[in-house]
Structure formats: C-alpha cells, structure tokens
Design an enzyme around this catalytic site. Structure first.
Site, PDB file in Angstrom:
ATOM      1  CE  LYS A 172      18.493  37.567   9.096  1.00  0.00           C
ATOM      2  NZ  LYS A 172      19.526  39.293   8.757  1.00  0.00           N
ATOM      3  CD  GLU A 246       5.410  49.635  13.709  1.00  0.00           C
ATOM      4  OE1 GLU A 246       6.097  50.860  12.295  1.00  0.00           O
ATOM      5  OE2 GLU A 246       4.584  49.342  13.686  1.00  0.00           O
ATOM      6  CB  CYS A 280      12.681  53.927  10.217  1.00  0.00           C
ATOM      7  SG  CYS A 280      12.840  54.102  12.297  1.00  0.00           S
ATOM      8  CD  GLU A 380      13.238  54.381   3.914  1.00  0.00           C
ATOM      9  OE1 GLU A 380      12.913  52.922   3.508  1.00  0.00           O
ATOM     10  OE2 GLU A 380      12.516  54.353   5.643  1.00  0.00           O
TER      11      GLU A 380
HETATM   12  P1  NAP Z   1      15.653  44.972   4.864  1.00  0.00           P
HETATM   13  O1  NAP Z   1      16.202  45.192   3.785  1.00  0.00           O
HETATM   14  O2  NAP Z   1      14.615  45.151   5.117  1.00  0.00           O
HETATM   15  O3  NAP Z   1      16.244  43.595   6.868  1.00  0.00           O
HETATM   16  C1  NAP Z   1      15.579  44.132   7.651  1.00  0.00           C
HETATM   17  C2  NAP Z   1      15.366  41.859   8.449  1.00  0.00           C
HETATM   18  O4  NAP Z   1      14.761  41.547   7.375  1.00  0.00           O
HETATM   19  C3  NAP Z   1      17.095  41.887   8.018  1.00  0.00           C
HETATM   20  O5  NAP Z   1      17.534  41.309   9.174  1.00  0.00           O
HETATM   21  C4  NAP Z   1      16.947  41.457   7.151  1.00  0.00           C
HETATM   22  O6  NAP Z   1      18.067  40.493   7.152  1.00  0.00           O
HETATM   23  C5  NAP Z   1      15.544  40.354   7.019  1.00  0.00           C
HETATM   24  N1  NAP Z   1      15.468  39.977   5.739  1.00  0.00           N
HETATM   25  C6  NAP Z   1      15.593  40.277   4.440  1.00  0.00           C
HETATM   26  N2  NAP Z   1      15.080  39.306   3.854  1.00  0.00           N
HETATM   27  C7  NAP Z   1      14.334  38.644   4.568  1.00  0.00           C
HETATM   28  C8  NAP Z   1      13.127  37.668   4.316  1.00  0.00           C
HETATM   29  N3  NAP Z   1      13.360  37.201   2.797  1.00  0.00           N
HETATM   30  N4  NAP Z   1      12.571  37.141   5.116  1.00  0.00           N
HETATM   31  C9  NAP Z   1      12.999  37.118   6.996  1.00  0.00           C
HETATM   32  N5  NAP Z   1      14.589  38.325   6.747  1.00  0.00           N
HETATM   33  C10 NAP Z   1      14.454  38.956   5.771  1.00  0.00           C
HETATM   34  O7  NAP Z   1      15.775  46.729   6.104  1.00  0.00           O
HETATM   35  P2  NAP Z   1      17.417  47.200   6.372  1.00  0.00           P
HETATM   36  O8  NAP Z   1      17.747  47.964   5.275  1.00  0.00           O
HETATM   37  O9  NAP Z   1      17.638  46.029   7.731  1.00  0.00           O
HETATM   38  O10 NAP Z   1      16.880  48.433   7.324  1.00  0.00           O
HETATM   39  C11 NAP Z   1      16.181  49.544   6.911  1.00  0.00           C
HETATM   40  C12 NAP Z   1      14.832  49.578   6.706  1.00  0.00           C
HETATM   41  O11 NAP Z   1      14.150  49.349   7.780  1.00  0.00           O
HETATM   42  C13 NAP Z   1      14.237  50.945   6.129  1.00  0.00           C
HETATM   43  O12 NAP Z   1      13.352  50.766   5.002  1.00  0.00           O
HETATM   44  C14 NAP Z   1      13.678  51.486   7.682  1.00  0.00           C
HETATM   45  O13 NAP Z   1      13.174  53.138   7.206  1.00  0.00           O
HETATM   46  C15 NAP Z   1      13.250  50.439   7.762  1.00  0.00           C
HETATM   47  N6  NAP Z   1      13.407  51.253   9.712  1.00  0.00           N
HETATM   48  C16 NAP Z   1      12.158  50.991  10.229  1.00  0.00           C
HETATM   49  C17 NAP Z   1      11.580  51.620  11.337  1.00  0.00           C
HETATM   50  C18 NAP Z   1      10.369  51.395  11.964  1.00  0.00           C
HETATM   51  O14 NAP Z   1      10.921  51.173  13.623  1.00  0.00           O
HETATM   52  N7  NAP Z   1       9.486  51.545  11.169  1.00  0.00           N
HETATM   53  C19 NAP Z   1      13.407  51.374  12.238  1.00  0.00           C
HETATM   54  C20 NAP Z   1      13.996  51.155  11.424  1.00  0.00           C
HETATM   55  C21 NAP Z   1      14.764  50.816   9.724  1.00  0.00           C
HETATM   56  P3  NAP Z   1      19.618  40.752   5.828  1.00  0.00           P
HETATM   57  O15 NAP Z   1      20.185  41.894   6.872  1.00  0.00           O
HETATM   58  O16 NAP Z   1      20.431  39.176   6.155  1.00  0.00           O
HETATM   59  O17 NAP Z   1      19.003  41.463   4.767  1.00  0.00           O
END
Ligand code: NAP
Ligand code: MG
Length: 478
Positions: A172, A246, A280, A380
């Site tokens: 997903k 992560e 990230c 962040e």
């Molecule tokens: P996000 O909002 O947490 O979304 C991540 C994924 O989870 C997306 O596919 C999202 O779908 C899905 N999701 C959201 N709510 C969910 C739920 N209730 N149940 C299951 N899945 C759900 O993060 P993002 O905005 O895409 O990415 C930015 C974040 O990722 C930042 O905090 C960044 O630091 C972090 N990140 C971390 C790393 C690492 O390796 N540590 C690497 C890259 C990014 P939708 O897109 O449809 O909302």
C-alpha cells in the site's frame, strides 16, 4: 497519463472509485488517477497473497534469487521512465530521482544475491551424533506501507528482502506516490508467480487501515510518520503480529570549531535542501560551536543564494516544490511559528505566491538564533527549512543534538579525530556520519533510528533478514 488500477493475484483491475493525482510543480496538471481500494479489495489482495505463500516458500532461496535478478534487469530497462515519473509525482529533481531508480535496481541485485548466501548456523548438539542447526522461515503474508518521499527506493528496500526471504507481499504505497508504485508493479508483476506481489492503492485511513487490521497479515513493515507508526505498533502488538516502523527524524549537524567550513556548508545545504528537505534523514538543525558561527553563516548564506529552485525535470534544478498543498501549508506555518518564537530569518521564508497556481514551492529557508526549545528545533518540518543553534562548547553541542525525541541520523564536521570519536560515542542516533551529510543511506548497511524514530529494528543490508524471517531451530537425531 497513468490510469488507476490495482494488482491482485496476478491480474490488474481498473474497477473502483478513482482519485486524480496532480503534479506538485504544476498543480493544474493531472498526471493520472489512482483507485481508492476498498476493504473488499484488501481482502482479495491478502487472500491472493495467502494462496501464493506456500509455493513461493517452497521454491527456495536460489530460485527466488534468480527471479529477483530478472526483476532487477526489468527495472533497469525502465530506469529513465521510472525516474521521470517519480520526479513528476512527488516533485524531487530528476537528478535525484534517477539516483533513486538506480538505487532500486541495486537493492534488487543485492537481495537477489541473498538467495545464494547462508541462512543459518550449525550448532553443536549435546548428542554428538545429532545435527542441530538453524534455518529461516518466512513470516508469510507481509503488508508493506510506504511514504511518498522515496516513491521507488522505499517500496523496493522492503519488497526485495520480503520476497527473497520467501514472503508474499501486499503493498500500500502513499497516496502521493501511487503512480510510481503502479508502474513499478507493472514492470515487476509479470516476472513473479501470481499472487506473490499485490498492490492496493488508496488512502491510509481507509485502505491502509483495512490492510494493517487484516487477520491474514503475518507482518507489517511501515515507513512514515511517528503518529501513524505508533498506531500500527498498537494494532500489531494487540494481535502479536511482527512489525517494523521507521519514522521521523530531527537530524542535527554539529559544526566543531576546527571543521572544514566548505565541506560543512556544502553538506548542510545538501542535507537540508535536496528533495526540498523531504527526507527522513534531512538536516534540520545545525549546531554551530560559537567560535566558528559567523564564518559558517556567511558561507552558508552565500551558498544558499546560488541554489536553483524550479522545474523538477530540469537537470540543473537543485530543489523543486514540496509534495502537496497540505505539506506546503504545514511548512509555511512552521516558518511563521519560527519567527514568532524569536528565530531570526536570515534567508528565504517569503512565500507570497498562491501555491495552487504556481506549484508548491517553498524557498530554501535559514533561521539563525534558534533556541533548543523552539518548535522549529523540536518538530520534524519536512521542508527546506534549517535552524542554526549556537553552542558554547562541544559538550553543549552534543547535548543540544540529543535534546529531541527523535534519533535517526546525525553528522559532525571536525578535523580532530578525538572530537569525531567523542561524537560517535555520545550522539543518540541510528546513523552517525563524520564529515558527511545527515542524508544518504548505503543499501548494504543497516538503517534505522533510535528513540522515537523507529521500532528499534533495522532495515537494509543483512539486517533485513531479522525482520522478514523467523528462526527455526532444528535437531535431527540420526
Ligand atoms: P504518513 O502520513 O505516516 O504515511 C505513511 C504511509 O502510511 C502512507 O502510505 C499512508 O497513506 C499510510 N497511512 C496513513 N494512515 C494510515 C493508517 N491509519 N493505517 C495504515 N496506513 C496508514 O507519512 P508520509 O507523510 O507519507 O511520509 C512522511 C514521513 O515519513 C515523515 O515523518 C518521514 O520522516 C517519514 N520517513 C521515514 C523514513 C525512515 O526510514 N525512517 C523514510 C522516509 C520517510 P496515505 O499516503 O494515503 O496517507
Ligand atoms: Mg502523511
């Protein structure tokens, strides 16, 4: 235009409610559509992955490795197309997107090679005529939930190890990275047996939620925000399903007073501004020891002035727009809060254009005079914004670096080996880099964070086997 479709049990379907995907650099331009998958779609995808699981496991490591080499070649053949799509869809410059596509291929080749490496140990048994050894079983069906900031590399650094170690997958992707995922699965799908890889697109709160709650899932690998990661950990813990989360970072650079200034400035700018700060591991705090502060700031500003912001498809672009209107407003809000709380805006910050007409461009923004407790020193931001904090000593700089809830990556710039080793020892981060920017992950080395940045597992390199398999200890009496 890419038409929305989902991939279940080896077949594509276009049925379902669709949503448009727009270009963040030109918000009037529609790049394609995506399907908002329902709980019934998720059900079918998990069922298909479940049906495929035992034959995929039985195929064995070497045969799976050979298939992954073919997948790598196929992705390699579509490198430019995938890079362009990722750049258009999330707004990162084409130069970076190409690097990401190359990395996806390298990840596939690395894990294809895992099919030929040892998977366990032989351990002496109390009965000398018996054979005792360990082997690795897959988890079964793994749910992979990914963010939008690396549309190609993050899905790949989860899918490739999941597959080589014998799991079947339901992916997903993030809403804002769905087109890249569709194209990737179109390329990979025909090479793998039906049901081994399945793709459902849709919103996290609906499709993602249905997937992580599904009783047919045996493991969840997630990268994204700490908020969603915490929720996934709760759901998985309740059902005793293996999970890996992560999450975010608030990554510091420490500039010691003996630093090579050109190196420190270039790495700060690259870490903070490439991908418009949406990594990230992006640099979001620079902790400068007082003696070198003025010289560092002067060079930092003169370098930032030169950055070319614009069309992600222009090879000379250093940074493009942020990914979406909501991300734009979030970053602009942090710039306003930073000023209100007393940060000194040295460069950028002027966001006067209406984003819906001109693309979601936030200029590279530098704050000086940031205090450790300021919001922009703690949260962040995930945009091209960096705050400079001044420390009176190296000890104070390390204390400031550690004074956040996150612990993903940290850098130090110094020409003194003792200073470097002290920072390596005292910084609480999963990735510590000396004289190198905070961003930048080597696919063959473990990657993950400390504190609130991760579930304390590691991804990539040989670490991936720890998540995607379970150890079976075997005792055979002859
Ligand atoms: P996000 O909002 O947490 O979304 C991540 C994924 O989870 C997306 O596919 C999202 O779908 C899905 N999701 C959201 N709510 C969910 C739920 N209730 N149940 C299951 N899945 C759900 O993060 P993002 O905005 O895409 O990415 C930015 C974040 O990722 C930042 O905090 C960044 O630091 C972090 N990140 C971390 C790393 C690492 O390796 N540590 C690497 C890259 C990014 P939708 O897109 O449809 O909302
Ligand atoms: Mg989000």
């Amino acid at each position: 235009m890419i038409d929305g479709k989902i991939f279940i049990g080896g077949a594509w379907t276009k049925e379902g409610t669709i949503s448009e995907v727009i270009n963040p650099a030109k918000p009037q331009e529609v790049l394609g559509t995506m399907i908002l998958s329902t709980a019934a779609d998720v059900d079918r995808a998990v069922a298909a992955a479940g049906v495929a699981a035992s034959a995929w496991k039985a195929l064995g490591f070497v045969a799976r490795g050979n298939l992954l080499f073919k997948v790598a070649d196929a992705v390699d053949e579509h490198l430019d197309e995938l890079a362009r799509l990722a750049a258009e869809e999330m707004g990162k410059p084409i130069s970076e997107a190409r690097g990401e596509a190359l990395r996806a291929v390298a990840i596939l080749r690395y894990y294809a090679g895992e099919g030929y490496r040892s998977t366990g140990d032989v351990i002496p048994a109390s009965n000398p005529r018996a054979l005792q050894y360990t082997t690795r079983d897959p988890l079964g069906v793994v749910a992979i939930v990914t963010p939008w900031n690396f549309p190609l590399a993050i899905p790949m650094w989860k899918m490739a190890p999941a597959l080589i170690y014998g799991n079947t997958v339901v992916l997903k992707p993030a809403e804002w990275a769905s087109l890249s995922a569709i194209r990737m699965c179109e390329i990979i799908g025909p090479i793998l047996p039906s049901g081994v890889l399945n793709l459902v697109t849709g919103l996290g709160r609906d499709t993602g939620e249905a997937l992580i709650q599904h009783p047919g899932i045996n493991g969840i690998s997630f990268t994204g925000s700490s908020e969603v990661g915490g929720h996934i950990a709760d759901v998985a813990t309740r059902r005793n399903v293996k999970y890996q989360t992560e999450m975010g970072g608030k990554n510091p650079v420490i500039v010691a007073d003996d630093a090579d200034l050109n190196l420190a400035v270039e790495a700060t700018v690259s870490g903070a501004m490439r991908s418009a700060g949406q990594k990230c591991t992006a640099t979001s705090r620079v902790i400068v020891v007082r003696g070198i502060h003025d010289a560092f700031i002067e060079r930092l500003i003169s370098r930032v002035k030169e950055l070319k912001q614009g069309d992600p498809l222009d090879p000379d672009t250093y940074l493009g727009p942020v990914v979406s209107a909501s991300q734009f407003h979030k970053v602009v809000n942090y710039i306003n809060v930073g000023q209100r709380e007393g940060g000194q805006l040295l460069w950028g910050g002027d966001v006067t254009k209406e984003p819906l007409d001109h693309g979601f461009y936030v200029p590279p923004t530098i704050f000086d005079g940031v205090a450790q407790n300021h919001t922009i020193a703690q949260d962040e931001i995930f945009g091209p914004v960096v705050g400079v904090i001044t420390a009176n000593s190296l000890d104070e700089a390390i204390q400031a670096a550690n004074n956040v809830r996150y612990g993903l990556s940290a850098s130090v710039f110094t020409t003194n080996l003792g200073t470097a080793l002290k920072c390596v020892s005292e910084l609480n981060a999963g990735l510590v880099r000396v004289n190198e920017e905070t961003a930048g992950v080597e696919l063959q080395a473990p990657f993950g964070g400390m504190k609130a940045s991760s579930s304390h597992s590691r991804e990539q390199g040989r670490s991936a086997i720890e998540f995607y398999t379970q150890v079976k200890t075997v005792f055979i009496r002859a």
